[in-house]
Write an enzyme that holds these catalytic residues in place. Structure first.
Site, PDB file in Angstrom:
ATOM      1  N   SER A 142       0.859  -1.183   0.000  1.00 24.12           N
ATOM      2  CA  SER A 142       0.000   0.000   0.000  1.00 24.12           C
ATOM      3  C   SER A 142       0.894   1.230   0.000  1.00 24.12           C
ATOM      4  O   SER A 142       2.105   1.139   0.262  1.00 24.12           O
ATOM      5  CB  SER A 142      -0.880   0.002   1.259  1.00 24.12           C
ATOM      6  OG  SER A 142      -1.501   1.254   1.466  1.00 24.12           O
ATOM      7  N   TYR A 155      -2.394  -1.366  10.117  1.00 19.89           N
ATOM      8  CA  TYR A 155      -2.316  -1.458   8.652  1.00 19.89           C
ATOM      9  C   TYR A 155      -0.925  -1.059   8.179  1.00 19.89           C
ATOM     10  O   TYR A 155      -0.336  -1.730   7.321  1.00 19.89           O
ATOM     11  CB  TYR A 155      -3.388  -0.555   8.052  1.00 19.89           C
ATOM     12  CG  TYR A 155      -3.634  -0.760   6.577  1.00 19.89           C
ATOM     13  CD1 TYR A 155      -4.264  -1.903   6.112  1.00 19.89           C
ATOM     14  CD2 TYR A 155      -3.258   0.204   5.646  1.00 19.89           C
ATOM     15  CE1 TYR A 155      -4.507  -2.087   4.762  1.00 19.89           C
ATOM     16  CE2 TYR A 155      -3.496   0.037   4.290  1.00 19.89           C
ATOM     17  CZ  TYR A 155      -4.127  -1.111   3.855  1.00 19.89           C
ATOM     18  OH  TYR A 155      -4.359  -1.284   2.507  1.00 19.89           O
TER      19      TYR A 155
END
Length: 269
Positions: A142, A155
């Site tokens: 990401s 995350y």
């Protein structure tokens, strides 16, 4: 991997979002598809769409957090298709919570899927990719694998870890002269359901994310395929991905103060 037609791809998280879009794009290019998701209903829908496009596709129910299940899945895919050339470890979830507020079970949930799911898929499929003589492994990180963001510590931890794991593996394949290319994908804001399905999100968060997510899943799929065809070690998706990649390069650790200020003002990164 410049020629995709006739080769076999395995994609996790193929029931929706980037996974589904990628499956359909590869179906149009003539690949044979082993598609998995934790929801058999959703991934069966994807497989049906791929078959409608003329591709051979099979749906599998898979929890990537379950190591033994992933190991068995890799063997099953090779038994069903005879070979595996492309693996995309795409399945992922999200959590919005400060470190103080975060529940242990939610942290485990994110790490088990977003990090360990990638490791499980990489380890399980790697021998088969090597055996193919023309393999490519794609792990999805990401933009949050570049910068730390408030309320995204779990995350961030998973996606930074995916980046480090994947970059190390790529070098190992080069050193050992294995016939396997390795790429790490860093999507920016993609219009998928990840924000809606995230734990800890407040009312309206999914709508806010949809407003700033500029890239479609189909656009992300095209970027991944280009990256595979050109053997790119790092595949950035969306203009925001290039911006967030550049920020820590330019500012070093000092990027954290302006991001914290933006978060305090309610600006979502």
């Amino acid at each position: 991997m410049k020629r995709l037609a006739g080769k076999v791809a395995a994609i996790t998280g193929a029931g929706s979002g980037i996974g589904r879009a990628l499956a359909l794009a590869l179906a149009e290019r003539g690949m044979r598809l082993a598609l998995s998701d934790i929801s058999l209903t959703r991934v069966a829908e994807t497989a049906a769409l791929c078959e409608k496009a003329g591709a051979e596709a099979k749906a599998y129910e898979l929890n990537v957090a379950d190591r033994q299940a992933v190991l068995s899945h890799a063997d099953e895919v090779v038994a069903d298709f005879g070979v595996i050339n492309l693996v995309v470890n795409n399945a992922g979830v999200a959590l919005q919570a400060t470190v103080e507020q975060m529940r242990w079970e939610d942290l485990d949930w994110v790490m088990n899927i977003d990090f360990w799911g990638v490791v499980h898929g990489s380890k399980a499929f790697l021998p088969h990719l090597i055996a193919s003589g023309d393999g490519h492994l794609v792990n999805v990180s990401s933009v949050f694998g570049f910068v730390g963001v408030p309320t995204q510590s779990a995350y961030n931890a998973a996606k930074f870890a995916v980046r480090g794991f994947t970059e190390s593996l790529r070098q190992e394949m080069l050193i050992a002269k294995r016939p396997v290319k390795v790429s790490c994908v860093h999507p920016g804001g993609i219009r998928t359901n990840i924000a809606r399905d995230a734990r800890g999100t407040e009312a309206g968060d999914a709508e806010k994310f949809a407003q700033i997510a500029r890239t479609s899943p189909e656009g992300a799929a095209r970027a991944i395929i280009r990256g595979v065809e050109r053997n790119r070690p790092r595949i950035l998706i969306g203009a925001d991905a290039y911006v967030l990649d550049a920020i820590p390069r330019l500012l070093g650790p000092y990027y954290q103060r302006p991001l914290a200020l933006l978060a305090r003002l309610g600006v979502r990164v």
